[in-house]
Design a protein around this motif. Structure first.
Motif, PDB file in Angstrom:
ATOM      1  N   ARG A  19      67.682  30.888  42.158  1.00 18.12           N
ATOM      2  CA  ARG A  19      68.704  31.691  42.845  1.00 18.12           C
ATOM      3  C   ARG A  19      70.038  31.488  42.147  1.00 18.12           C
TER       4      ARG A  19
ATOM      5  N   GLY B 282      73.913  31.222  41.631  1.00 18.81           N
ATOM      6  CA  GLY B 282      75.093  30.938  42.423  1.00 18.81           C
ATOM      7  C   GLY B 282      75.999  32.154  42.432  1.00 18.81           C
ATOM      8  N   ARG B 283      76.896  32.219  43.408  1.00 19.03           N
ATOM      9  CA  ARG B 283      77.771  33.394  43.537  1.00 19.03           C
ATOM     10  C   ARG B 283      78.613  33.596  42.280  1.00 19.03           C
ATOM     11  N   GLU B 284      79.183  32.524  41.731  1.00 21.39           N
ATOM     12  CA  GLU B 284      80.008  32.655  40.529  1.00 21.39           C
ATOM     13  C   GLU B 284      79.171  33.113  39.346  1.00 21.39           C
ATOM     14  N   THR B 285      77.954  32.573  39.214  1.00 23.34           N
ATOM     15  CA  THR B 285      77.069  33.001  38.128  1.00 23.34           C
ATOM     16  C   THR B 285      76.707  34.465  38.279  1.00 23.34           C
TER      17      THR B 285
ATOM     18  N   TYR C 187      74.102  36.964  49.710  1.00 30.52           N
ATOM     19  CA  TYR C 187      75.541  36.742  49.863  1.00 30.52           C
ATOM     20  C   TYR C 187      76.182  37.924  50.586  1.00 30.52           C
TER      21      TYR C 187
END
Length: 268
Positions: A39, A41-44, A68
């Motif tokens: 999964r 990450g949001r920044e990735t 998200y």
């Protein structure tokens, strides 16, 4: 998440290796993200979407698919928060001496127009108040059988340019793509024409009195939109390409100009 990111990457014709090099995310990790074994990450995820040039709507879809919250709202143009935007649009199209202008959304619905457009429609012998008093889709108006393109002296210029531009935009706008698919069966091939002497793509329209009016267009958009609606809006001005056209528009401008047409349309 798997289908969304992979589909975005493939639609941009970007390989996993190229996307890995653009973002610094290892190709192995990228593969795991796309197949659902890992999964992001949001920044990735934001970095990957930035590298793919994803639209705001596509970013929201990818974020939701990954679990998200969406990052971008989609407000109606008449929402209270959009008041500064409406004011800016009105300043653009209603400035003193403004050329014919209209504001289009992502599906080419006309959401605002100015008096200059009404004057142009009158010159073409079209019922300006009737046309501008109802929701109007520019692509339907132009490409429908017997549509506005029949008034264009250089029909191939207008049709090729408008269709090509809409087709590029439709790659990332499903609703626009559906509209083009609907219109396509009615279209006939256009004969290619040579470019004129101007440094811009000009098109000529046949006025009701037989005069030929020559225009070129400019497109204005919001440079850093954070709202899906704003990202789709564009302002098109039709500027006279010669002195005769400028004079023709000026002849019917002034205090006696009709005031019955709306300057803003209901949001579709």
């Amino acid at each position: 998440m798997t289908a969304t990111l992979a589909a975005l990457r493939k639609s941009r014709r970007v390989s996993q290796l190229e996307l890995s090099l653009r973002t610094g995310v290892s190709q192995r990790h990228l593969s795991c993200i796309e197949t659902g074994r890992s999964r992001a990450g949001r920044e990735t995820l934001f970095a990957l979407l930035d590298a793919l040039g994803a639209t705001l709507e596509e970013r929201n879809q990818a974020l939701l698919a990954a679990g998200y919250a969406p990052a971008h709202a989609q407000r109606a143009l008449d929402a209270p928060e959009m008041a500064p935007v409406r004011a800016a649009l009105e300043q653009l199209i209603h400035a003193n001496g403004a050329a014919p202008a209209l504001v289009l959304d992502g599906e080419y619905n006309v959401v605002m127009a100015n008096a200059g457009l009404a004057r142009l429609l009158a010159l073409l012998g079209l019922p300006a108040e009737q046309l501008l008093a109802q929701p109007l889709n520019l692509l339907r108006a132009v490409f429908a059988p017997g549509g506005l393109r029949t008034l264009c002296v250089d029909e191939a210029w207008l049709c090729n340019e408008m269709w090509a531009r809409a087709s590029r935009e439709a790659e990332h706008l499903p609703r626009l793509r559906a509209l083009l698919d609907e219109l396509r069966p009615e279209l006939q091939p256009w004969v290619a024409t040579e470019a004129g002497n101007l440094p811009v793509l000009a098109f000529r329209l046949q006025a009701a009195d037989g005069r030929v009016l020559s225009f070129f267009s400019t497109i204005t958009s919001f440079g850093t939109p954070l709202d899906i609606t704003l990202a789709s809006l564009k302002v098109e001005h039709l500027f006279p390409a010669d002195e005769d056209t400028r004079c023709a528009l000026a002849e019917i401008a002034g205090p006696g100009e009709p005031e019955g047409f709306p300057q803003r349309f209901p949001w579709p």
